[in-house]
Design an enzyme around this catalytic site. Sequence first.
Site, PDB file in Angstrom:
ATOM      1  N   HIS A   1       5.214  -0.066  10.243  1.00 55.50           N
ATOM      2  CA  HIS A   1       6.552   0.015   9.636  1.00 55.50           C
ATOM      3  C   HIS A   1       7.681  -0.257  10.634  1.00 55.50           C
ATOM      4  O   HIS A   1       8.837  -0.030  10.315  1.00 55.50           O
ATOM      5  CB  HIS A   1       6.794   1.375   8.951  1.00 55.50           C
ATOM      6  CG  HIS A   1       5.913   1.623   7.771  1.00 55.50           C
ATOM      7  ND1 HIS A   1       6.157   2.630   6.852  1.00 55.50           N
ATOM      8  CD2 HIS A   1       4.791   0.999   7.343  1.00 55.50           C
ATOM      9  CE1 HIS A   1       5.214   2.629   5.919  1.00 55.50           C
ATOM     10  NE2 HIS A   1       4.372   1.645   6.204  1.00 55.50           N
TER      11      HIS A   1
ATOM     12  N   HIS B   1      -3.965  -4.829   8.984  1.00 54.42           N
ATOM     13  CA  HIS B   1      -3.289  -3.541   8.765  1.00 54.42           C
ATOM     14  C   HIS B   1      -3.841  -2.573   9.808  1.00 54.42           C
ATOM     15  O   HIS B   1      -4.971  -2.097   9.702  1.00 54.42           O
ATOM     16  CB  HIS B   1      -3.596  -3.072   7.341  1.00 54.42           C
ATOM     17  CG  HIS B   1      -2.711  -1.960   6.869  1.00 54.42           C
ATOM     18  ND1 HIS B   1      -1.432  -2.172   6.398  1.00 54.42           N
ATOM     19  CD2 HIS B   1      -2.904  -0.620   6.802  1.00 54.42           C
ATOM     20  CE1 HIS B   1      -0.893  -1.008   6.048  1.00 54.42           C
ATOM     21  NE2 HIS B   1      -1.757  -0.057   6.291  1.00 54.42           N
TER      22      HIS B   1
ATOM     23  N   GLU C   1       0.809  -1.232   0.000  1.00 51.85           N
ATOM     24  CA  GLU C   1       0.000   0.000   0.000  1.00 51.85           C
ATOM     25  C   GLU C   1       0.839   1.278   0.000  1.00 51.85           C
ATOM     26  O   GLU C   1       0.287   2.364  -0.091  1.00 51.85           O
ATOM     27  CB  GLU C   1      -0.984  -0.011   1.177  1.00 51.85           C
ATOM     28  CG  GLU C   1      -0.355   0.338   2.486  1.00 51.85           C
ATOM     29  CD  GLU C   1      -1.220   1.306   3.276  1.00 51.85           C
ATOM     30  OE1 GLU C   1      -2.377   1.543   2.912  1.00 51.85           O
ATOM     31  OE2 GLU C   1      -0.699   1.837   4.265  1.00 51.85           O
ATOM     32  N   ASN C   2       2.180   1.144   0.065  1.00 52.98           N
ATOM     33  CA  ASN C   2       3.049   2.324   0.035  1.00 52.98           C
ATOM     34  C   ASN C   2       4.018   2.314  -1.153  1.00 52.98           C
ATOM     35  O   ASN C   2       4.989   3.068  -1.152  1.00 52.98           O
ATOM     36  CB  ASN C   2       3.874   2.425   1.320  1.00 52.98           C
ATOM     37  CG  ASN C   2       3.032   2.491   2.575  1.00 52.98           C
ATOM     38  OD1 ASN C   2       3.124   1.621   3.430  1.00 52.98           O
ATOM     39  ND2 ASN C   2       2.201   3.504   2.697  1.00 52.98           N
TER      40      ASN C   2
ATOM     41  N   ASN D   1      -4.895   1.389   4.461  1.00 49.10           N
ATOM     42  CA  ASN D   1      -5.653   2.647   4.520  1.00 49.10           C
ATOM     43  C   ASN D   1      -5.418   3.548   3.318  1.00 49.10           C
ATOM     44  O   ASN D   1      -6.197   4.460   3.063  1.00 49.10           O
ATOM     45  CB  ASN D   1      -5.318   3.396   5.822  1.00 49.10           C
ATOM     46  CG  ASN D   1      -3.832   3.547   6.047  1.00 49.10           C
ATOM     47  OD1 ASN D   1      -3.097   2.555   6.053  1.00 49.10           O
ATOM     48  ND2 ASN D   1      -3.374   4.766   6.232  1.00 49.10           N
ATOM     49  N   HIS D   2      -4.329   3.313   2.541  1.00 47.27           N
ATOM     50  CA  HIS D   2      -4.057   4.144   1.357  1.00 47.27           C
ATOM     51  C   HIS D   2      -4.523   3.493   0.055  1.00 47.27           C
ATOM     52  O   HIS D   2      -4.091   3.881  -1.022  1.00 47.27           O
ATOM     53  CB  HIS D   2      -2.560   4.445   1.260  1.00 47.27           C
ATOM     54  CG  HIS D   2      -2.037   5.298   2.368  1.00 47.27           C
ATOM     55  ND1 HIS D   2      -2.657   6.458   2.776  1.00 47.27           N
ATOM     56  CD2 HIS D   2      -0.938   5.156   3.166  1.00 47.27           C
ATOM     57  CE1 HIS D   2      -1.957   6.996   3.777  1.00 47.27           C
ATOM     58  NE2 HIS D   2      -0.930   6.223   4.045  1.00 47.27           N
TER      59      HIS D   2
ATOM     60  N   HIS E   1       1.463  -1.973   8.716  1.00 49.60           N
ATOM     61  CA  HIS E   1       1.108  -0.547   8.830  1.00 49.60           C
ATOM     62  C   HIS E   1       2.034   0.294   9.700  1.00 49.60           C
ATOM     63  O   HIS E   1       2.292   1.431   9.365  1.00 49.60           O
ATOM     64  CB  HIS E   1      -0.342  -0.336   9.298  1.00 49.60           C
ATOM     65  CG  HIS E   1      -0.721   1.112   9.482  1.00 49.60           C
ATOM     66  ND1 HIS E   1      -0.855   1.986   8.417  1.00 49.60           N
ATOM     67  CD2 HIS E   1      -0.958   1.850  10.590  1.00 49.60           C
ATOM     68  CE1 HIS E   1      -1.181   3.190   8.880  1.00 49.60           C
ATOM     69  NE2 HIS E   1      -1.243   3.136  10.186  1.00 49.60           N
TER      70      HIS E   1
HETATM   71 FE   FE2 Z   1      -0.923   1.941   6.274  1.00 53.54          FE
END
Ligand code: FE2
Length: 260
Positions: free
Chosen positions: A178, A151, A39-40, A67-68, A176
């Site tokens: 990291h 997440h 997601e990143n 969430n992204h 999430h």
């Molecule tokens: Fe996230």
Amino acid sequence: MKILFVGDIVGRPGRDALEGLLPGLRAELGIDVCIANGENVADGIGITPRLADHLLRSGVDAITLGNHTWRRDGIADYLASSTQVVRPANLSATTPGRGLAIVESADGTPVAVVNVLGSLWLEPAGSMWEVIDGLVEEARRSTPVVVVDVHAEATSEKIALSTWLDGRVTAVVGTHTHVQTSDGRVLAGGTAAITDVGMTGPHDSVLGVVSELAIRRMRTGMPVRFETASGGVRLEGAVITCDPETGRATAIEAVRLPWP
Ligand code: FE2
């Protein structure tokens, strides 16, 4: 059976580390299936169809999001038809995509991949607790090997979910934050759990963002455009060993590898 779960891949540094390290890791550790949180990957926020395909070509078998999910153009249409990329199941039911995918390991064994979003600060459309039992039941109709990516921001939510699912899924893997946690363990019922598998990306940073920019936003409260950092790149994740006949995990080991 060995499952490699790769922690949140951040921007180009994360993609480069994945591409550079994954083929060797798969061979060296005898990995049967690789799942990655993506997601990143698009400059730190979201994923594009092109980058999703790129990760899948690099040796990833399934991609989870968070969430992204909706940040990038084209991803909604892509998710509507993807069989290997899942978004959190508890985003709005009016949006495309699913929170469950069944992919194949190297020898053809089906592996179910489930993705849910925690509540703290992430504002899912509904609680993960309302959907998780149904998803796990559906997954287990296809295969006993079920991996859940939770997440979430809160360690409590992630630990509560792994405890709730113990004995019903192979692994509950947190993403999430990291920051890799040192609590990888196999619970009494045979579910492997780790609160956060960590980040595949630049660790000389604030969670992947150029430190100076993140600190400036926090200090001033003013809008600051974030950029992905470049130093201290590592691939982080976890390897889960399980019995493919029962889905029960026997081991989980955290992975942290520098790149280059
Ligand atoms: Fe996230």
